[in-house]
Motif scaffolding. Sequence first.
Motif, PDB file in Angstrom:
ATOM      1  N   GLY A  20      35.879 -20.239 -28.313  1.00  0.00           N
ATOM      2  CA  GLY A  20      34.421 -20.340 -28.390  1.00  0.00           C
ATOM      3  C   GLY A  20      34.055 -21.657 -27.911  1.00  0.00           C
ATOM      4  O   GLY A  20      32.775 -21.807 -27.198  1.00  0.00           O
ATOM      5  N   GLU A  21      34.251 -22.648 -28.524  1.00  0.00           N
ATOM      6  CA  GLU A  21      33.925 -24.114 -28.337  1.00  0.00           C
ATOM      7  C   GLU A  21      33.814 -24.442 -26.966  1.00  0.00           C
ATOM      8  O   GLU A  21      32.898 -25.124 -26.278  1.00  0.00           O
ATOM      9  N   VAL A  22      35.174 -24.105 -26.431  1.00  0.00           N
ATOM     10  CA  VAL A  22      35.180 -24.455 -24.809  1.00  0.00           C
ATOM     11  C   VAL A  22      34.318 -23.681 -24.065  1.00  0.00           C
ATOM     12  O   VAL A  22      33.570 -24.197 -23.104  1.00  0.00           O
ATOM     13  N   GLY A  23      34.201 -22.283 -24.457  1.00  0.00           N
ATOM     14  CA  GLY A  23      32.902 -21.559 -23.984  1.00  0.00           C
ATOM     15  C   GLY A  23      31.870 -22.123 -23.770  1.00  0.00           C
ATOM     16  O   GLY A  23      31.034 -22.134 -22.739  1.00  0.00           O
ATOM     17  N   LEU A  24      31.292 -22.647 -25.108  1.00  0.00           N
ATOM     18  CA  LEU A  24      30.062 -23.298 -25.139  1.00  0.00           C
ATOM     19  C   LEU A  24      29.915 -24.562 -24.287  1.00  0.00           C
ATOM     20  O   LEU A  24      29.030 -24.825 -23.380  1.00  0.00           O
ATOM     21  N   GLU A  25      30.989 -25.366 -24.245  1.00  0.00           N
ATOM     22  CA  GLU A  25      31.066 -26.488 -23.390  1.00  0.00           C
ATOM     23  C   GLU A  25      30.769 -26.215 -21.972  1.00  0.00           C
ATOM     24  O   GLU A  25      30.181 -26.825 -21.383  1.00  0.00           O
ATOM     25  N   VAL A  26      31.639 -25.144 -21.454  1.00  0.00           N
ATOM     26  CA  VAL A  26      31.605 -24.876 -19.893  1.00  0.00           C
ATOM     27  C   VAL A  26      30.129 -24.342 -19.528  1.00  0.00           C
ATOM     28  O   VAL A  26      29.679 -24.734 -18.724  1.00  0.00           O
ATOM     29  N   ILE A  27      29.469 -23.505 -20.393  1.00  0.00           N
ATOM     30  CA  ILE A  27      28.227 -23.017 -20.299  1.00  0.00           C
ATOM     31  C   ILE A  27      27.072 -24.416 -20.197  1.00  0.00           C
ATOM     32  O   ILE A  27      26.416 -24.259 -19.447  1.00  0.00           O
ATOM     33  N   GLU A  28      27.309 -25.079 -21.072  1.00  0.00           N
ATOM     34  CA  GLU A  28      26.459 -26.320 -21.187  1.00  0.00           C
ATOM     35  C   GLU A  28      26.509 -27.155 -20.016  1.00  0.00           C
ATOM     36  O   GLU A  28      25.560 -27.673 -19.700  1.00  0.00           O
ATOM     37  N   SER A  29      27.640 -27.556 -19.339  1.00  0.00           N
ATOM     38  CA  SER A  29      27.910 -28.156 -18.338  1.00  0.00           C
ATOM     39  C   SER A  29      27.810 -27.685 -17.014  1.00  0.00           C
ATOM     40  O   SER A  29      27.930 -28.223 -15.862  1.00  0.00           O
ATOM     41  N   GLY A  80      25.264 -21.670 -13.547  1.00  0.00           N
ATOM     42  CA  GLY A  80      24.983 -20.281 -14.427  1.00  0.00           C
ATOM     43  C   GLY A  80      26.089 -19.280 -14.292  1.00  0.00           C
ATOM     44  O   GLY A  80      26.745 -19.142 -13.351  1.00  0.00           O
ATOM     45  N   PHE A  81      25.989 -18.349 -15.269  1.00  0.00           N
ATOM     46  CA  PHE A  81      26.858 -17.120 -15.218  1.00  0.00           C
ATOM     47  C   PHE A  81      26.024 -16.035 -15.169  1.00  0.00           C
ATOM     48  O   PHE A  81      24.924 -15.846 -15.912  1.00  0.00           O
ATOM     49  N   GLU A  82      26.485 -14.696 -14.619  1.00  0.00           N
ATOM     50  CA  GLU A  82      25.729 -13.515 -14.635  1.00  0.00           C
ATOM     51  C   GLU A  82      26.281 -12.748 -15.808  1.00  0.00           C
ATOM     52  O   GLU A  82      25.719 -11.815 -16.597  1.00  0.00           O
ATOM     53  N   LEU A  83      27.615 -13.247 -16.345  1.00  0.00           N
ATOM     54  CA  LEU A  83      28.278 -12.378 -17.407  1.00  0.00           C
ATOM     55  C   LEU A  83      29.144 -13.190 -18.217  1.00  0.00           C
ATOM     56  O   LEU A  83      29.812 -14.350 -17.474  1.00  0.00           O
ATOM     57  N   ILE A  84      29.428 -13.047 -19.487  1.00  0.00           N
ATOM     58  CA  ILE A  84      30.072 -13.714 -20.300  1.00  0.00           C
ATOM     59  C   ILE A  84      31.099 -12.626 -20.966  1.00  0.00           C
ATOM     60  O   ILE A  84      30.601 -11.560 -21.378  1.00  0.00           O
ATOM     61  N   LEU A  85      32.255 -12.549 -20.505  1.00  0.00           N
ATOM     62  CA  LEU A  85      33.177 -11.596 -21.155  1.00  0.00           C
ATOM     63  C   LEU A  85      34.232 -12.163 -22.262  1.00  0.00           C
ATOM     64  O   LEU A  85      34.849 -13.363 -21.947  1.00  0.00           O
TER      65      LEU A  85
END
Length: 132
Positions: free
Chosen positions: A46-55, A59-64
């Motif tokens: 989850g932490e890495v997920g947040l980092e990826v989205i922040e950086s 942007g993404f259409e979807l998070i799985l």
Amino acid sequence: KDVPPVQADFTGKGRILVVEDEDSVRAFAVKALTSRGFTVLEANSGEVGLEVIESDEAGFELILSDVVMPELDGPSMLAELRKRGVTTKVIFMSGYAEDAFERNLENPDDFAFLQKPFSLKQLIEKVKDVMG
């Protein structure tokens, strides 16, 4: 073998982030989605997920995302994203029944759910359904 023309609709456009701590599940999802034409990034927590989205600029259409992960679980990651104003659609995948964690979420209408284990077809259908 005859392939019904409906299959053509399984190709996808769009960017998807797969957040899953179990390597085999993550690899399966990434490969399945990539093979259908989606651009897929991955995170093993989850932490890495947040980092990826922040950086990430595009942007993404979807998070799985998996539900149960060490440290920051899926629902906590989602809550954090919403706090930051990220409105990306979310599909949670879990081996547990949906209602087992749904009542812990502030807004159960805010995500879709995919029961593990899932087939490639189930995954793609759910993704297409949620992405519209």
